[in-house]
Design a protein around this motif. Structure first.
Motif, PDB file in Angstrom:
ATOM      1  N   LEU A   1     -38.645 -59.753 -64.025  1.00  0.00           N
ATOM      2  CA  LEU A   1     -37.867 -61.536 -63.968  1.00  0.00           C
ATOM      3  C   LEU A   1     -36.916 -61.293 -62.522  1.00  0.00           C
ATOM      4  CD1 LEU A   1     -37.912 -62.519 -67.302  1.00  0.00           C
ATOM      5  CD2 LEU A   1     -39.579 -63.120 -65.261  1.00  0.00           C
ATOM      6  N   LYS A   2     -36.056 -59.669 -62.282  1.00  0.00           N
ATOM      7  CA  LYS A   2     -35.121 -59.741 -62.063  1.00  0.00           C
ATOM      8  C   LYS A   2     -34.768 -59.194 -59.945  1.00  0.00           C
ATOM      9  CE  LYS A   2     -31.497 -60.030 -65.756  1.00  0.00           C
ATOM     10  NZ  LYS A   2     -31.210 -59.004 -66.599  1.00  0.00           N
TER      11      LYS A   2
ATOM     12  N   SER B   1     -25.671 -63.146 -65.320  1.00  0.00           N
ATOM     13  CA  SER B   1     -24.301 -62.458 -65.342  1.00  0.00           C
ATOM     14  C   SER B   1     -24.382 -60.754 -65.142  1.00  0.00           C
ATOM     15  CB  SER B   1     -23.878 -62.042 -66.634  1.00  0.00           C
ATOM     16  OG  SER B   1     -25.181 -61.681 -67.737  1.00  0.00           O
ATOM     17  N   THR B   2     -25.377 -60.240 -64.911  1.00  0.00           N
ATOM     18  CA  THR B   2     -25.903 -59.331 -64.504  1.00  0.00           C
ATOM     19  C   THR B   2     -25.362 -59.419 -62.960  1.00  0.00           C
ATOM     20  OG1 THR B   2     -27.191 -57.483 -66.397  1.00  0.00           O
ATOM     21  CG2 THR B   2     -26.683 -56.826 -64.382  1.00  0.00           C
ATOM     22  N   GLY B   3     -26.386 -59.532 -62.182  1.00  0.00           N
ATOM     23  CA  GLY B   3     -26.614 -60.150 -61.333  1.00  0.00           C
ATOM     24  C   GLY B   3     -24.795 -60.811 -60.168  1.00  0.00           C
ATOM     25  N   CYS B   4     -24.223 -61.695 -61.471  1.00  0.00           N
ATOM     26  CA  CYS B   4     -23.250 -61.837 -61.037  1.00  0.00           C
ATOM     27  C   CYS B   4     -21.778 -60.526 -60.630  1.00  0.00           C
ATOM     28  CB  CYS B   4     -22.010 -62.986 -61.982  1.00  0.00           C
ATOM     29  SG  CYS B   4     -23.490 -64.334 -61.042  1.00  0.00           S
ATOM     30  N   GLU B   5     -21.644 -59.726 -62.290  1.00  0.00           N
ATOM     31  CA  GLU B   5     -20.749 -58.396 -62.230  1.00  0.00           C
ATOM     32  C   GLU B   5     -21.747 -57.222 -60.846  1.00  0.00           C
ATOM     33  OE1 GLU B   5     -20.233 -55.114 -65.311  1.00  0.00           O
ATOM     34  OE2 GLU B   5     -21.546 -55.857 -65.470  1.00  0.00           O
ATOM     35  N   TYR B   6     -22.470 -57.970 -60.536  1.00  0.00           N
ATOM     36  CA  TYR B   6     -22.377 -56.456 -59.781  1.00  0.00           C
ATOM     37  C   TYR B   6     -22.913 -56.789 -58.747  1.00  0.00           C
ATOM     38  CZ  TYR B   6     -26.642 -53.999 -56.110  1.00  0.00           C
ATOM     39  OH  TYR B   6     -26.549 -53.635 -55.492  1.00  0.00           O
TER      40      TYR B   6
ATOM     41  N   LYS C   1     -21.871 -47.253 -61.807  1.00  0.00           N
ATOM     42  CA  LYS C   1     -22.352 -48.238 -62.884  1.00  0.00           C
ATOM     43  C   LYS C   1     -23.083 -49.245 -61.767  1.00  0.00           C
ATOM     44  CE  LYS C   1     -21.735 -51.695 -65.912  1.00  0.00           C
ATOM     45  NZ  LYS C   1     -22.365 -50.588 -66.791  1.00  0.00           N
ATOM     46  N   LEU C   2     -23.257 -49.318 -60.363  1.00  0.00           N
ATOM     47  CA  LEU C   2     -24.090 -49.787 -59.405  1.00  0.00           C
ATOM     48  C   LEU C   2     -25.212 -49.445 -59.797  1.00  0.00           C
ATOM     49  CD1 LEU C   2     -21.866 -50.682 -56.856  1.00  0.00           C
ATOM     50  CD2 LEU C   2     -22.602 -52.513 -58.118  1.00  0.00           C
TER      51      LEU C   2
ATOM     52  N   ILE D   1     -29.226 -51.084 -60.428  1.00  0.00           N
ATOM     53  CA  ILE D   1     -30.946 -51.345 -59.758  1.00  0.00           C
ATOM     54  C   ILE D   1     -31.210 -50.446 -61.252  1.00  0.00           C
ATOM     55  CG2 ILE D   1     -31.284 -50.575 -57.498  1.00  0.00           C
ATOM     56  CD1 ILE D   1     -28.280 -50.649 -56.652  1.00  0.00           C
ATOM     57  N   ILE D   2     -31.050 -49.554 -61.385  1.00  0.00           N
ATOM     58  CA  ILE D   2     -32.266 -49.112 -62.558  1.00  0.00           C
ATOM     59  C   ILE D   2     -33.019 -49.796 -63.302  1.00  0.00           C
ATOM     60  CG2 ILE D   2     -32.946 -47.441 -63.765  1.00  0.00           C
ATOM     61  CD1 ILE D   2     -30.939 -45.066 -61.802  1.00  0.00           C
ATOM     62  N   MET D   3     -31.577 -50.558 -64.347  1.00  0.00           N
ATOM     63  CA  MET D   3     -32.173 -51.487 -64.658  1.00  0.00           C
ATOM     64  C   MET D   3     -33.181 -52.885 -64.828  1.00  0.00           C
ATOM     65  SD  MET D   3     -28.999 -51.807 -67.939  1.00  0.00           S
ATOM     66  CE  MET D   3     -27.941 -52.520 -67.290  1.00  0.00           C
TER      67      MET D   3
END
Length: 143
Positions: A64-65, A75-80, A51-52, A56-58
């Motif tokens: 922008l990220k 939200s993706t960064g918080c989940e990461y 998942k990590l 990272i690939i996305m």
């Protein structure tokens, strides 16, 4: 050009998860002496790694990220960050378990055919005789 195998499998709908999990299982066995059998059963560590890596690939494909400051507010960064914290907690446990195995059975190091990269790192000493810290080992081992 027909593209990569992964691109072809995505386009044709074929699933490579079996091959990828077998590869991941082999990498983890060689790297940290950790058996997952993730191709046949659920393993949290392998799932977190997958998942990590996916996140990272996305992130790589979204300019922008690129910035941590921006990414970690999404939200993706918080989940990461949550997944990464859990991944590191499991990594620390794997290292502690292997250190204990070394203490209980010093002959582990004599079986050179079955040593992992983690085993080698656990034997490294600085000039002053101190070992690598757990955080230093995590920096070297986590992929």
């Amino acid at each position: 050009n027909s593209g990569t195998t992964l691109e072809n499998s995505t386009r044709t709908g074929r699933n490579l998860s079996g091959a990828l999990s077998l590869t991941l299982d082999t990498i983890l066995r060689c790297l940290v002496h950790y058996e997952t059998n993730c191709q046949t059963q659920y393993d949290e560590y392998a799932q977190l790694m997958y998942k990590l890596s996916e996140m990272i690939i996305m992130r790589i494909y979204d300019p922008l990220k690129f910035s941590d400051w921006i990414f970690l507010k999404t939200s993706t960064g918080c989940e990461y960050q949550k997944l990464k914290d859990r991944f590191y907690a499991i990594s620390r446990k794997i290292i502690a378990d292997r250190k204990n195995a070394h203490r209980q059975n010093p002959d582990i190091l004599k079986d050179t055919k079955n040593l992992s990269f983690l085993d080698a790192l656990l034997t490294v000493k600085y000039q002053d005789g101190s070992n690598l810290s757990t955080d230093e080992i995590i920096e070297e081992v986590n992929i």
